[in-house]
Design a protein around this motif. Structure first.
Motif, PDB file in Angstrom:
ATOM      1  N   ALA A  47       0.843  -1.193   0.000  1.00 58.71           N
ATOM      2  CA  ALA A  47       0.000   0.000   0.000  1.00 58.71           C
ATOM      3  C   ALA A  47       0.880   1.245   0.000  1.00 58.71           C
ATOM      4  O   ALA A  47       2.043   1.213   0.409  1.00 58.71           O
ATOM      5  CB  ALA A  47      -0.913   0.016   1.224  1.00 58.71           C
ATOM      6  N   GLN A  48       0.282   2.325  -0.478  1.00 58.55           N
ATOM      7  CA  GLN A  48       0.940   3.626  -0.426  1.00 58.55           C
ATOM      8  C   GLN A  48       0.110   4.513   0.493  1.00 58.55           C
ATOM      9  O   GLN A  48      -1.099   4.613   0.337  1.00 58.55           O
ATOM     10  CB  GLN A  48       0.989   4.247  -1.820  1.00 58.55           C
ATOM     11  CG  GLN A  48       1.535   5.663  -1.814  1.00 58.55           C
ATOM     12  CD  GLN A  48       1.671   6.197  -3.222  1.00 58.55           C
ATOM     13  OE1 GLN A  48       2.707   6.012  -3.824  1.00 58.55           O
ATOM     14  NE2 GLN A  48       0.645   6.840  -3.732  1.00 58.55           N
ATOM     15  N   ALA A  49       0.755   5.115   1.474  1.00 54.30           N
ATOM     16  CA  ALA A  49       0.078   6.015   2.404  1.00 54.30           C
ATOM     17  C   ALA A  49       0.581   7.430   2.149  1.00 54.30           C
ATOM     18  O   ALA A  49       1.784   7.662   2.056  1.00 54.30           O
ATOM     19  CB  ALA A  49       0.364   5.608   3.844  1.00 54.30           C
ATOM     20  N   THR A  50      -0.371   8.365   2.026  1.00 54.72           N
ATOM     21  CA  THR A  50      -0.033   9.758   1.773  1.00 54.72           C
ATOM     22  C   THR A  50      -0.568  10.607   2.915  1.00 54.72           C
ATOM     23  O   THR A  50      -1.736  10.484   3.296  1.00 54.72           O
ATOM     24  CB  THR A  50      -0.652  10.243   0.438  1.00 54.72           C
ATOM     25  OG1 THR A  50      -0.206   9.369  -0.603  1.00 54.72           O
ATOM     26  CG2 THR A  50      -0.235  11.664   0.123  1.00 54.72           C
ATOM     27  N   ASP A  51       0.268  11.472   3.425  1.00 55.03           N
ATOM     28  CA  ASP A  51      -0.106  12.394   4.500  1.00 55.03           C
ATOM     29  C   ASP A  51      -0.048  13.804   3.937  1.00 55.03           C
ATOM     30  O   ASP A  51       1.038  14.319   3.654  1.00 55.03           O
ATOM     31  CB  ASP A  51       0.858  12.234   5.670  1.00 55.03           C
ATOM     32  CG  ASP A  51       0.502  13.092   6.871  1.00 55.03           C
ATOM     33  OD1 ASP A  51      -0.614  13.630   6.920  1.00 55.03           O
ATOM     34  OD2 ASP A  51       1.355  13.201   7.767  1.00 55.03           O
ATOM     35  N   LEU A  58      -4.579   9.989   7.023  1.00 58.79           N
ATOM     36  CA  LEU A  58      -3.798   9.415   5.931  1.00 58.79           C
ATOM     37  C   LEU A  58      -4.723   8.960   4.808  1.00 58.79           C
ATOM     38  O   LEU A  58      -5.823   8.482   5.056  1.00 58.79           O
ATOM     39  CB  LEU A  58      -3.036   8.173   6.401  1.00 58.79           C
ATOM     40  CG  LEU A  58      -1.853   8.370   7.317  1.00 58.79           C
ATOM     41  CD1 LEU A  58      -1.309   7.005   7.752  1.00 58.79           C
ATOM     42  CD2 LEU A  58      -0.764   9.161   6.644  1.00 58.79           C
ATOM     43  N   GLU A  59      -4.228   9.085   3.588  1.00 60.40           N
ATOM     44  CA  GLU A  59      -4.896   8.475   2.439  1.00 60.40           C
ATOM     45  C   GLU A  59      -4.126   7.204   2.129  1.00 60.40           C
ATOM     46  O   GLU A  59      -2.921   7.247   1.895  1.00 60.40           O
ATOM     47  CB  GLU A  59      -4.845   9.425   1.252  1.00 60.40           C
ATOM     48  CG  GLU A  59      -5.469   8.865  -0.004  1.00 60.40           C
ATOM     49  CD  GLU A  59      -5.364   9.829  -1.158  1.00 60.40           C
ATOM     50  OE1 GLU A  59      -4.624   9.509  -2.115  1.00 60.40           O
ATOM     51  OE2 GLU A  59      -5.992  10.895  -1.103  1.00 60.40           O
ATOM     52  N   VAL A  60      -4.803   6.067   2.150  1.00 61.03           N
ATOM     53  CA  VAL A  60      -4.152   4.782   1.905  1.00 61.03           C
ATOM     54  C   VAL A  60      -4.751   4.154   0.650  1.00 61.03           C
ATOM     55  O   VAL A  60      -5.974   4.038   0.531  1.00 61.03           O
ATOM     56  CB  VAL A  60      -4.309   3.826   3.106  1.00 61.03           C
ATOM     57  CG1 VAL A  60      -3.677   2.477   2.819  1.00 61.03           C
ATOM     58  CG2 VAL A  60      -3.696   4.451   4.358  1.00 61.03           C
ATOM     59  N   GLU A  61      -3.878   3.784  -0.271  1.00 60.50           N
ATOM     60  CA  GLU A  61      -4.283   3.153  -1.519  1.00 60.50           C
ATOM     61  C   GLU A  61      -3.480   1.872  -1.692  1.00 60.50           C
ATOM     62  O   GLU A  61      -2.279   1.848  -1.412  1.00 60.50           O
ATOM     63  CB  GLU A  61      -3.999   4.074  -2.709  1.00 60.50           C
ATOM     64  CG  GLU A  61      -4.709   5.416  -2.623  1.00 60.50           C
ATOM     65  CD  GLU A  61      -4.078   6.452  -3.541  1.00 60.50           C
ATOM     66  OE1 GLU A  61      -4.800   6.960  -4.411  1.00 60.50           O
ATOM     67  OE2 GLU A  61      -2.876   6.734  -3.372  1.00 60.50           O
ATOM     68  N   THR A  92     -12.107  -0.589  -3.504  1.00 59.36           N
ATOM     69  CA  THR A  92     -10.832  -0.187  -2.926  1.00 59.36           C
ATOM     70  C   THR A  92     -10.149   0.840  -3.817  1.00 59.36           C
ATOM     71  O   THR A  92     -10.176   0.727  -5.033  1.00 59.36           O
ATOM     72  CB  THR A  92      -9.906  -1.424  -2.794  1.00 59.36           C
ATOM     73  OG1 THR A  92     -10.570  -2.408  -2.004  1.00 59.36           O
ATOM     74  CG2 THR A  92      -8.600  -1.074  -2.149  1.00 59.36           C
TER      75      THR A  92
END
Length: 113
Positions: A47-51, A58-61, A92
Motif C-alpha cells: 500500500a501507499q500512504a499519503t499524508d 492518511l490516504e491509503v491506496e 478499494t
C-alpha cells in the motif's frame, strides 16, 4: 533464509530496484501469504500512504499490479505510482505505475488515470 546477513543482502537488492520493478517482485511474493480461515480472508498487500500537510489523516491506496499482458510482458512505464483509480469489485482505492492494472486484493482489472 536464516541469518540477518542473508536478509540484509536481500533488502539491499530490493532497495536498489526502481519502484515499478519492486512492485513486480512483491507481486510474486505477497499473494503467497494469503490466509482463508474461519470465514475470514486476509491478503498481504503493498500500500501507499499519503499524508497531506494541510489535511488530517492518511490516504491509503493499495498498489495495483500492472497488467503484463496489456504491456506485452512489460511492467508499464517507470514513472512512480502516479496512476490512481478505484477497484469496482471490492470498492478499494488503488494506485499503480500503469494505467492498466489488477487489484492486489480481489484480482480484478482496474483502469487508472
Amino acid at each position: 533464509m536464516t541469518t540477518d546477513e542473508d536478509r540484509d543482502r536481500l533488502a539491499e537488492q530490493l532497495v536498489a530496484l526502481p519502484v515499478y520493478e519492486l512492485v513486480d517482485v512483491l507481486r510474486r511474493v505477497l499473494p503467497h501469504h494469503s490466509q482463508d480461515h474461519y470465514g475470514l480472508r486476509t491478503e498481504l498487500v503493498l500500500a501507499q500512504a499519503t499524508d497531506y500537510e494541510d489535511e488530517p489523516g492518511l490516504e491509503v491506496e493499495l498498489v495495483a499490479w500492472p497488467d503484463r499482458d496489456y504491456y506485452d510482458g512489460g511492467l508499464g512505464i517507470d514513472q512512480g505510482l502516479w496512476e490512481n483509480g478505484h477497484c469496482a469489485k471490492c470498492d478499494t482505492e488503488v494506485v499503480s505505475n500503469a494505467k492498466r492494472a489488477f487489484c492486489p486484493y480481489c484480482g480484478s482489472r482496474c483502469g487508472l488515470t
